[in-house]
Scaffold this active site. Structure first.
Site, mmCIF file in Angstrom:
data_model
loop_
_atom_site.group_PDB
_atom_site.id
_atom_site.type_symbol
_atom_site.label_atom_id
_atom_site.label_comp_id
_atom_site.label_asym_id
_atom_site.label_seq_id
_atom_site.Cartn_x
_atom_site.Cartn_y
_atom_site.Cartn_z
ATOM 1 N N ASP A 74 49.199 37.337 39.393
ATOM 2 C CA ASP A 74 48.387 38.584 39.112
ATOM 3 C C ASP A 74 49.090 39.261 37.878
ATOM 4 O OD1 ASP A 74 46.740 38.148 41.456
ATOM 5 O OD2 ASP A 74 48.440 39.027 42.794
ATOM 6 N N GLU A 75 49.631 38.636 37.065
ATOM 7 C CA GLU A 75 50.205 39.157 35.680
ATOM 8 C C GLU A 75 49.335 39.903 34.775
ATOM 9 O OE1 GLU A 75 50.459 36.072 36.732
ATOM 10 O OE2 GLU A 75 52.630 35.434 37.284
ATOM 11 N N LYS A 116 46.266 37.828 33.757
ATOM 12 C CA LYS A 116 46.056 36.346 33.025
ATOM 13 C C LYS A 116 44.555 36.364 32.805
ATOM 14 C CE LYS A 116 47.384 33.873 36.813
ATOM 15 N NZ LYS A 116 47.882 34.987 37.438
ATOM 16 N N LYS A 131 50.580 45.757 31.281
ATOM 17 C CA LYS A 131 50.590 46.831 32.313
ATOM 18 C C LYS A 131 52.025 47.621 32.067
ATOM 19 C CE LYS A 131 48.703 46.114 36.532
ATOM 20 N NZ LYS A 131 48.062 45.951 38.065
ATOM 21 N N GLN A 163 47.790 31.460 39.789
ATOM 22 C CA GLN A 163 48.828 31.849 40.395
ATOM 23 C C GLN A 163 50.063 32.271 39.429
ATOM 24 O OE1 GLN A 163 46.979 28.792 42.043
ATOM 25 N NE2 GLN A 163 45.860 30.683 42.599
ATOM 26 N N GLY A 176 42.500 35.412 41.626
ATOM 27 C CA GLY A 176 41.627 36.336 41.412
ATOM 28 C C GLY A 176 41.902 37.034 40.124
ATOM 29 N N HIS A 177 41.014 36.518 39.251
ATOM 30 C CA HIS A 177 41.396 36.940 37.740
ATOM 31 C C HIS A 177 40.195 38.152 37.260
ATOM 32 C CE1 HIS A 177 43.452 32.817 36.914
ATOM 33 N NE2 HIS A 177 43.930 33.560 37.889
ATOM 34 N N ASN A 194 41.889 30.935 45.797
ATOM 35 C CA ASN A 194 43.262 31.751 46.088
ATOM 36 C C ASN A 194 43.446 32.559 44.972
ATOM 37 O OD1 ASN A 194 43.891 29.652 44.499
ATOM 38 N ND2 ASN A 194 45.906 29.432 45.640
ATOM 39 N N ARG A 213 50.191 44.490 47.218
ATOM 40 C CA ARG A 213 51.128 43.873 46.399
ATOM 41 C C ARG A 213 52.498 44.467 46.527
ATOM 42 N NH1 ARG A 213 47.377 43.272 41.038
ATOM 43 N NH2 ARG A 213 45.981 41.413 41.969
HETATM 44 P P1 GDP Z 1 45.427 37.913 37.140
HETATM 45 O O1 GDP Z 1 45.522 37.126 38.481
HETATM 46 O O2 GDP Z 1 46.750 37.317 36.695
HETATM 47 O O3 GDP Z 1 44.591 37.302 36.373
HETATM 48 O O4 GDP Z 1 45.633 39.301 37.499
HETATM 49 P P2 GDP Z 1 44.742 40.145 38.307
HETATM 50 O O5 GDP Z 1 43.390 40.434 37.897
HETATM 51 O O6 GDP Z 1 44.744 39.668 39.750
HETATM 52 O O7 GDP Z 1 45.471 41.556 38.459
HETATM 53 C C1 GDP Z 1 45.972 42.199 37.297
HETATM 54 C C2 GDP Z 1 45.136 43.615 37.376
HETATM 55 O O8 GDP Z 1 45.823 44.577 36.446
HETATM 56 C C3 GDP Z 1 43.791 43.575 37.429
HETATM 57 O O9 GDP Z 1 43.226 44.713 37.972
HETATM 58 C C4 GDP Z 1 43.559 43.959 35.799
HETATM 59 O O10 GDP Z 1 42.320 44.813 35.434
HETATM 60 C C5 GDP Z 1 44.772 44.881 35.446
HETATM 61 N N1 GDP Z 1 45.380 45.015 34.243
HETATM 62 C C6 GDP Z 1 45.528 44.152 33.234
HETATM 63 N N2 GDP Z 1 46.347 44.360 32.318
HETATM 64 C C7 GDP Z 1 46.511 45.711 32.571
HETATM 65 C C8 GDP Z 1 47.293 46.621 31.704
HETATM 66 O O11 GDP Z 1 47.754 46.533 30.751
HETATM 67 N N3 GDP Z 1 47.475 47.989 32.344
HETATM 68 C C9 GDP Z 1 46.686 48.276 33.666
HETATM 69 N N4 GDP Z 1 47.022 49.565 33.914
HETATM 70 N N5 GDP Z 1 46.163 47.401 34.261
HETATM 71 C C10 GDP Z 1 46.182 46.240 33.734
HETATM 72 P P1 IMO Z 2 46.190 34.654 40.729
HETATM 73 O O1 IMO Z 2 45.637 33.488 39.831
HETATM 74 C C1 IMO Z 2 49.233 36.202 43.570
HETATM 75 C C2 IMO Z 2 50.161 33.611 47.016
HETATM 76 C C3 IMO Z 2 49.694 33.967 48.363
HETATM 77 C C4 IMO Z 2 50.691 33.475 49.132
HETATM 78 C C5 IMO Z 2 51.037 31.985 48.336
HETATM 79 C C6 IMO Z 2 50.217 30.850 49.163
HETATM 80 O O2 IMO Z 2 45.280 35.780 41.054
HETATM 81 O O3 IMO Z 2 47.254 35.212 40.034
HETATM 82 P P2 IMO Z 2 47.911 29.967 49.096
HETATM 83 O O4 IMO Z 2 46.665 30.774 49.539
HETATM 84 O O5 IMO Z 2 47.832 29.834 47.618
HETATM 85 O O6 IMO Z 2 48.330 29.014 49.940
HETATM 86 O O7 IMO Z 2 49.090 31.145 49.310
HETATM 87 O O8 IMO Z 2 50.598 32.299 47.026
HETATM 88 N N1 IMO Z 2 49.030 33.443 45.952
HETATM 89 C C7 IMO Z 2 48.802 34.399 45.004
HETATM 90 N N2 IMO Z 2 49.526 35.475 44.817
HETATM 91 N N3 IMO Z 2 48.168 35.748 42.725
HETATM 92 C C8 IMO Z 2 47.476 34.671 42.802
HETATM 93 O O9 IMO Z 2 46.617 34.132 42.146
HETATM 94 C C9 IMO Z 2 47.919 33.942 44.298
HETATM 95 N N4 IMO Z 2 47.399 32.657 44.879
HETATM 96 C C10 IMO Z 2 48.043 32.695 45.819
HETATM 97 O O10 IMO Z 2 49.662 35.184 48.522
HETATM 98 O O11 IMO Z 2 52.005 34.367 49.154
HETATM 99 MG MG MG Z 3 45.225 37.667 40.339
#
Ligand code: GDP
Ligand code: IMO
Ligand code: MG
Length: 423
Positions: free
Chosen positions: A13-14, A16, A331, A224, A40-41, A38, A305
């Protein structure tokens, strides 16, 4: 231009999805190489938010070919739902998506087993996403998995599923005491879903290598994060794949010497969803501010989280195992309100100073040493020019670069695609 790898440098969830989408204008192909639904981008463009779980984050661009590589585990229902969601947003998928015939499928019993294991007192509760990821990779490694290529022959696919379901139903009944079972109806519905994916299934390994040979620009999109890696993460609190750089090769068939740029996506603080060690966690007001300002709720499960300060000990480990060549810092705006910002620069493990990240933390006592920097107390949201950043923000970025010995090439200041500084 050679192949670029984008991966999560922390616990997922960085951001990506945002960075992959942003960089698409310089690429022809985007490929996912591991994980499954698993992930969520999130992509936000013009206020419109799209969350992708299986389809690469290049799909919003008309000219990008998207690949689901052999290292991914595919839940056909989740993939079809995602295709429908994109269609509702008028985003074309047909002709833009290819699925590797070597990718393994997630079957309904994988999800049931995942959730039964999580509920069982016999096992450590990992806090999985419940998407069947672990059990599907288990079957792959045990050489009893069902692959996308099995969809080519409907009759054989059905036979393989029935053989597997028989074993899995016994496991559910006798080991897990579960009333759940796979019936012939479940098999019919699953096979019908698989048939809808048939037009997308192909050989993607030759496709990718031929494309690279022809000068096409390929971006590999990790899911991940590195600290969730099955080998290098905080086992057993990990996912069941390799989100690290090696996984990009095994999950696509692209050799390591074709990848020259490795971008580690790094949140300006840390989050983790699910259980497991998190040395810089702030289960207090600091973490609450990060959670609220950063909307830190899972894109896949909606779970809160856990939040904490940036951990440079962990990040340096991540850079080492991945060969990260540049950092995309996301972020940063979430830290706007803090008077002081802390970063972990050393661990004390069982009383001894350590600059290593210990993946085995079970019986170890970990204390964290922090360096404190000044906050900027200014809204960064929407700033897209490095010179316009406050001095303290530049100092924070400079501190990270010095400690890591790696440059920060991108800085994200809001969820929106264009609110990003590229240096
Ligand atoms: P991913 O799994 O690495 O693609 O990240 P996620 O989508 O799960 O979570 C990142 C969250 O932070 C999402 O809701 C994005 O819309 C949000 N996001 C990404 N970059 C920034 C940023 O620079 N600032 C803020 N406030 N939110 C951001
Ligand atoms: P993105 O791509 C954050 C975590 C789960 C759990 C562990 C194992 O959006 O960054 P799993 O269902 O993979 O067997 O769960 O990994 N996890 C994530 N945490 N971002 C994800 O994906 C994740 N996918 C799995 O919360 O701790
Ligand atoms: Mg994510």
């Amino acid at each position: 231009m050679s192949t670029t790898l984008i991966l999560g440098a922390q616990w997922g969830d960085e951001g990506k999805g945002k960075i992959v989408d942003l960089l698409c204008s310089d690429f022809d192909i985007v490929a996912r190489f591991q994980g499954g639904a698993n992930a969520g981008h999130t992509i936000v463009c013009g206020g419109k938010k799209i969350i992708l779980h299986l389809i690469p984050s290049g799909i919003l661009h008309d000219t990008i070919q998207c690949i689901i590589g052999n290292g991914v585990v595919i839940d056909p229902f989740a993939l079809l739902d995602e295709m429908e969601m994109l269609q509702r947003h008028n985003i074309e998928v047909a002709g833009k998506l290819m699925i590797s015939e070597n990718a393994h499928l997630i079957l309904p019993y994988h999800q049931i087993i995942d959730n039964e294991r999580e509920a069982s007192k016999q096992y450590t509760t990992i806090g999985t996403t419940g998407r069947g990821i672990g059990p599907a990779y288990t079957d792959k490694i045990a050489r009893i998995g069902i692959k996308a290529a099995d969809i080519y022959n409907e009759q054989k696919l059905r036979e393989k599923i029935i053989a597997q379901a028989d074993e899995k139903n016994k496991l559910l009944k006798f080991i897990h005491n579960s009333p759940k079972a796979i019936t012939s109806d479940t098999v019919d519905i699953f096979v019908a879903a698989c048939q809808k994916l048939l037009p997308y299934i192909t050989d993607t390994t030759y496709y990718l290598n031929n494309a690279i040979a022809a000068g096409k620009r390929v971006m590999l999109e990790g899911a991940q994060g590195s600290l969730l890696d099955i080998d290098f993460g905080t086992y057993p609190f990990v996912t069941s794949s390799n989100p690290t750089a090696g996984g990009a090769c095994t999950g696509t068939g692209i050799p390591p010497n074709k990848i020259s740029r490795i971008i580690g996506i790094t949140k300006a603080y840390c989050t983790r969803v699910g259980n497991g060690p998190f040395p810089t966690e702030q289960a207090n007001n600091v973490g609450d501010i990060m959670s609220q300002k950063g909307h830190e709720f899972g894109s896949t499960t909606g779970r809160a989280r856990r939040c904490g300060w940036l951990d440079l000990v962990a990040l340096k480990y991540s850079a080492m195992i991945n060969g990260i060549t540049e950092i995309a810092l996301t972020k940063l705006d979430v830290l706007d309100e803090f008077d002081e910002i802390r970063v972990a620069t050393k661990y004390i493990v069982d009383g001894n100073q350590a600059d290593k990240f210990p993946t085995y933390m079970d019986e170890r006592h970990i204390e964290v040493e922090y360096t404190t920097l000044n906050g900027w107390k200014t809204a960064l949201n929407g700033i897209n020019n490095f010179n316009a950043l406050p001095l303290q923000t530049k100092e924070y970025i400079g501190f990270i670069e010095n400690f890591m010995g790696i440059g920060v090439s991108m800085i994200s200041t809001s969820p929106e695609r264009n609110d990003t500084i590229i240096r």
